[in-house]
Motif scaffolding. Structure first.
Motif, short mmCIF file in Angstrom:
data_model
loop_
_atom_site.label_atom_id
_atom_site.label_comp_id
_atom_site.label_asym_id
_atom_site.label_seq_id
_atom_site.Cartn_x
_atom_site.Cartn_y
_atom_site.Cartn_z
N ASP A 110 0.84 -1.20 0.00
CA ASP A 110 0.00 0.00 0.00
C ASP A 110 0.87 1.25 0.00
N PRO A 111 0.39 2.31 -0.61
CA PRO A 111 1.15 3.56 -0.55
C PRO A 111 1.08 4.16 0.85
N VAL A 112 2.13 4.83 1.25
CA VAL A 112 2.18 5.49 2.55
C VAL A 112 1.39 6.79 2.51
N LEU A 113 1.49 7.49 1.40
CA LEU A 113 0.94 8.84 1.30
C LEU A 113 -0.36 8.89 0.50
N PRO A 114 -1.34 9.63 1.01
CA PRO A 114 -2.53 9.89 0.20
C PRO A 114 -2.15 10.78 -0.99
N GLU A 115 -2.91 10.67 -2.03
CA GLU A 115 -2.65 11.44 -3.26
C GLU A 115 -2.56 12.94 -2.97
N ALA A 116 -3.34 13.41 -1.99
CA ALA A 116 -3.41 14.85 -1.69
C ALA A 116 -2.07 15.45 -1.27
N VAL A 117 -1.14 14.65 -0.77
CA VAL A 117 0.13 15.19 -0.28
C VAL A 117 1.35 14.70 -1.06
N ARG A 118 1.13 13.85 -2.03
CA ARG A 118 2.26 13.28 -2.77
C ARG A 118 3.10 14.36 -3.46
N GLY A 119 2.48 15.35 -4.03
CA GLY A 119 3.21 16.44 -4.69
C GLY A 119 4.08 17.21 -3.71
N ASP A 120 3.56 17.40 -2.50
CA ASP A 120 4.34 18.10 -1.47
C ASP A 120 5.60 17.32 -1.11
N PHE A 121 5.46 16.00 -0.98
CA PHE A 121 6.61 15.17 -0.65
C PHE A 121 7.60 15.08 -1.81
N ALA A 122 7.07 15.07 -3.02
CA ALA A 122 7.97 15.07 -4.18
C ALA A 122 8.81 16.34 -4.18
N LYS A 123 8.19 17.47 -3.87
CA LYS A 123 8.91 18.74 -3.85
C LYS A 123 9.91 18.79 -2.70
N LYS A 162 4.98 23.07 6.99
CA LYS A 162 3.91 23.82 7.66
C LYS A 162 2.59 23.62 6.92
N HIS A 163 2.66 23.68 5.61
CA HIS A 163 1.45 23.50 4.78
C HIS A 163 0.82 22.13 5.02
N LEU A 164 1.64 21.11 5.21
CA LEU A 164 1.10 19.77 5.43
C LEU A 164 0.22 19.71 6.68
N PHE A 165 0.55 20.49 7.68
CA PHE A 165 -0.28 20.52 8.88
C PHE A 165 -1.67 21.08 8.57
N THR A 166 -1.73 22.09 7.72
CA THR A 166 -3.06 22.62 7.36
C THR A 166 -3.86 21.59 6.56
N VAL A 167 -3.17 20.80 5.76
CA VAL A 167 -3.86 19.77 4.97
C VAL A 167 -4.44 18.69 5.88
N ASP A 172 -11.83 18.33 5.75
CA ASP A 172 -12.04 17.48 4.58
C ASP A 172 -11.05 16.31 4.52
N TRP A 173 -10.10 16.26 5.46
CA TRP A 173 -9.13 15.16 5.50
C TRP A 173 -9.90 13.88 5.83
N ASP A 174 -9.93 12.97 4.90
CA ASP A 174 -10.70 11.74 5.12
C ASP A 174 -9.82 10.49 5.03
N HIS A 175 -8.53 10.66 5.30
CA HIS A 175 -7.59 9.54 5.17
C HIS A 175 -7.27 8.88 6.51
N GLY A 176 -7.84 9.38 7.57
CA GLY A 176 -7.68 8.74 8.87
C GLY A 176 -6.46 9.20 9.65
N VAL A 177 -6.39 8.72 10.87
CA VAL A 177 -5.34 9.10 11.80
C VAL A 177 -3.99 8.51 11.39
N ALA A 178 -3.98 7.25 10.96
CA ALA A 178 -2.71 6.61 10.60
C ALA A 178 -2.01 7.37 9.47
N ALA A 179 -2.77 7.78 8.47
CA ALA A 179 -2.18 8.54 7.35
C ALA A 179 -1.69 9.90 7.84
N ALA A 180 -2.44 10.53 8.75
CA ALA A 180 -2.02 11.83 9.28
C ALA A 180 -0.71 11.69 10.06
N VAL A 181 -0.59 10.61 10.83
CA VAL A 181 0.65 10.38 11.57
C VAL A 181 1.81 10.15 10.61
#
Length: 194
Positions: A110-123, A162-167, A172-181
């Motif tokens: 399984d992927p670690v990151l939800p699609e919503a933050v993958r671009g941030d991690f790539a950068k 810092k931006h990741l914390f706002t995400v 609307d974050w619906d990826h759960g606690v494990a993904a947030a951690v």
């Protein structure tokens, strides 16, 4: 005798520059493993971490030998002590890449990151890798002004983190606690790498 000392000091600098490229490559591969869910790449980063640890040990041995055998003073002493500190910092950066690779391995297939933050991690990965490669150039060139720009260039990673914390705090974050951690911890690894 002093000429031999300066040759040994240059060799130490070369080893530090090489170590900087090792950690840049490790973070680049770890980021790809994370984003592409590539277990083989994650395993490569994990197994190659021992090489970074060995490089640190070699740099420290060289530095301590210079201290013991050459008894440097003033500027030369600061240079040798800075090399010891740099080797420690570079090894820590390698450990951060290791943590990223282990996260990719832990969640595989399984992927670690939800699609919503993958671009941030790539950068963040791109910026961190570029900074580590700039360190290699600074070590080789001894350009103090270039070293100062590296310090200010890492601000981009801080802003993304810092931006990741706002995400993840958005309702609307619906990826759960494990993904947030995972996002929080991985973001911290990248921030500390840069």
């Amino acid at each position: 005798m002093r000429e031999a000392y300066h040759v040994e000091l240059e060799q130490l600098a070369e080893n530090l520059a090489s170590m900087s490229l090792q950690v840049a490559d490790a973070m680049e591969r770890a980021t790809r493993a994370l984003l592409e869910v590539d277990l083989g790449l994650a395993e490569q980063v994990i197994s190659d971490d021992a090489k970074v640890d060995d490089a640190r040990a070699e740099c420290e041995e060289q530095a301590y030998a210079l201290l013991a055998l050459q008894a440097p003073v003033a500027t030369d002493l600061r240079t040798v002590l800075a090399a010891i500190h740099a080797a420690e910092s570079l090894e820590r950066m390698g450990d951060l890449a290791l943590h990223v690779a282990k996260a990719a391995r832990r969640r595989h297939p399984d992927p670690v990151l939800p699609e919503a933050v993958r671009g941030d991690f790539a950068k963040m990965g791109e910026v961190g890798v570029n900074l580590a490669r700039q360190v290699e150039q600074v070590i080789k060139s001894k350009d103090v002004e270039a070293a100062r720009t590296i310090e200010s260039d890492d601000d981009e990673v801080d802003e993304i983190h810092k931006h990741l914390f706002t995400v993840i705090m958005d309702r609307d974050w619906d990826h759960g606690v494990a993904a947030a951690v995972d996002v929080t911890l991985l973001g911290r690894f990248y921030e500390r790498f840069a």
